[in-house]
Design an enzyme around this catalytic site. Structure first.
Site, mmCIF file in Angstrom:
data_model
loop_
_atom_site.group_PDB
_atom_site.id
_atom_site.type_symbol
_atom_site.label_atom_id
_atom_site.label_comp_id
_atom_site.label_asym_id
_atom_site.label_seq_id
_atom_site.Cartn_x
_atom_site.Cartn_y
_atom_site.Cartn_z
ATOM 1 N N GLU A 16 4.396 -6.884 1.526
ATOM 2 C CA GLU A 16 4.137 -7.919 2.762
ATOM 3 C C GLU A 16 5.110 -7.710 3.894
ATOM 4 O O GLU A 16 4.841 -7.872 5.095
ATOM 5 C CB GLU A 16 4.429 -9.434 2.152
ATOM 6 N N ASP B 90 1.320 -0.463 1.576
ATOM 7 C CA ASP B 90 1.489 0.046 0.485
ATOM 8 C C ASP B 90 2.505 1.542 0.383
ATOM 9 O O ASP B 90 3.298 1.470 -0.343
ATOM 10 C CB ASP B 90 0.158 0.620 -0.434
#
Length: 424
Positions: free
Chosen positions: A285, A366
């Site tokens: 995040e 990611d």
């Protein structure tokens, strides 16, 4: 000869329904596959796969029924002139309660009140079935019927409280905007969005959930250390009681400038096997923040909103469009509704484009978490959350390309693993 706008809109709606139903059938066939994708063999337990398969198929069956009902009602409302009929009826109601029907703001609010009642009546059976049958059958629903209706009533009260001043302001702006209408509307919506993003987490969200500071301990220290290492201005770290309604899990962040907050669902903490998995999810995040994904998305939305208002000004000058849908006047709200129907082809293309960009952002976030050293933990966390949430294991590539804003788990794991192979 006037262009048949209404017939064209209904035709496009039906064509899109048929196209999306075709994609749904492809996805349904993928969900029925009795085996895991090769990438997930030995990673996802067979027991979890069977539960995920049953859950996904239940939701798929429900989706077919819901979508058929939606296209039937929406196309009927337009084709049979129910929209202009209801607009006139809502105006006729005003004198009964001692109000002037010639006041467009009052007329619009009466119309919206009727629409809200209608939508609640038609949506309620589907919401109840989804929550208390499907979600409950698969162990996700945690809320009582009282809590469900309490949330529903709170939502309606908020709509009644916030809706009238916002709608009234929009109507006044359109009536007096002149040649700079698009700029005024965009400026108003821009300010409104900032206000809502400010007050929602502080005043509105606590009406539905309880937010408590994350207790002192290793998890809090690890998250604060990660945020500090990235110069993320973390001011508050909350846990929200998502488990009171569902066992699905999530995490998000919000806030402006130097006042950022991170919120963890209590279910996320319960479902992750260790702190490292949770911190890896947070690292993902924070990757969105560090890579400016939120800012890029916000700017893109503002540009799109401005262009939409520019198109709306053209719609408000088209008497043929209003007549095609059965209106002999040109109310501000009706113009907005008709405009949304007219630009549906463009909206579908834009939505598809946003999904492409969003999936790209997910891969980048990611990769960002992996560069910080959380690759293995992120991989484990994604697998664990996929299992716990019984998310679809098999996905049709056409369906996911069209609908998904996040890549399927198989693609995310492959992307996480690929750099490791190159480095080796």
């Amino acid at each position: 000869m006037e262009f048949p706008y209404m017939e064209a809109v209904v035709c496009f709606m039906i064509l899109m329904y048929l196209f999306e139903t075709y994609l749904d059938l492809r996805q349904h066939a993928a969900l029925k596959l009795p085996t895991l994708p090769k990438t997930l063999e030995g990673v996802i337990s067979q027991e979890k796969f069977q539960k995920s398969r049953a859950y996904s198929l239940d939701k798929s069956h429900f989706h077919f029924v819901h979508e058929f009902f939606s296209i039937l009602t929406e196309s009927s409302i337009l084709f049979f002139g129910i929209l202009p009929w209801f607009w006139k009826k809502s105006g006729n109601f005003l004198p009964i309660v001692g109000l002037g029907a010639e006041n467009e703001i009052l007329h619009t609010l009466a119309f919206l009140a009727g629409v809200m009642i209608w939508s609640q009546i038609t949506d309620l059976p589907f919401s109840l079935y989804s929550t208390f049958v499907i979600e409950a059958r698969h162990g996700f629903n945690k809320q009582t019927i009282w809590l469900f209706f309490r949330d529903l009533i709170k939502g309606m009260c908020l709509a009644i409280l916030l809706g009238p001043p916002i709608v009234s302001a929009i109507i006044v702006i359109v009536q007096k905007g002149g040649p700079y209408l698009a700029i005024y509307l965009w400026a108003f919506m821009f300010v409104l969005s900032l206000v809502m993003m400010t007050i929602y987490p502080v005043l509105i969200a606590p009406l539905f959930n309880k937010f408590t500071p994350l207790p002192e301990g290793d998890l809090r220290l690890k998250i604060e250390k990660l945020a500090s290492s990235l110069s993320f201005p973390l001011k508050k770290l909350f846990v929200v009681d998502g488990s009171t309604r569902s066992s699905h899990s999530n995490a998000y962040m919000y806030g402006f400038f130097k006042n950022k907050r991170i919120v963890l669902y209590d279910t996320l903490i319960q479902q992750c096997k260790n702190d490292e998995e949770i911190v890896a999810v947070i690292a993902h995040e924070l990757g969105h923040w560090k890579l400016n994904h939120t800012m890029y998305s916000f700017i893109a939305m503002q540009i799109l909103t401005f262009l939409q208002f520019g198109g709306y000004t053209l719609v408000m000058n088209s008497t043929d469009l209003f007549r095609s849908f059965g209106f002999d006047t040109q109310p501000v709200l009706i113009g907005l509704i008709l405009f949304q129907h007219i630009i549906m082809p463009i909206q579908h293309l834009v939505s598809f484009g946003f999904n492409l960009v969003s999936r790209s952002f997910e891969f980048q976030a990611d990769a960002f978490a992996k560069k910080l050293g959380y690759g293995a933990s992120l991989r484990a966390g994604l697998v664990n959350l996929q299992e716990q949430n019984l998310s679809s294991m098999n996905t049709d590539p056409w369906y996911s390309a069209y609908h998904y804003s996040h890549p399927p788990l198989v693609e995310r794991l492959a992307a996480i693993d690929e750099p490791e192979k190159k480095e080796d």
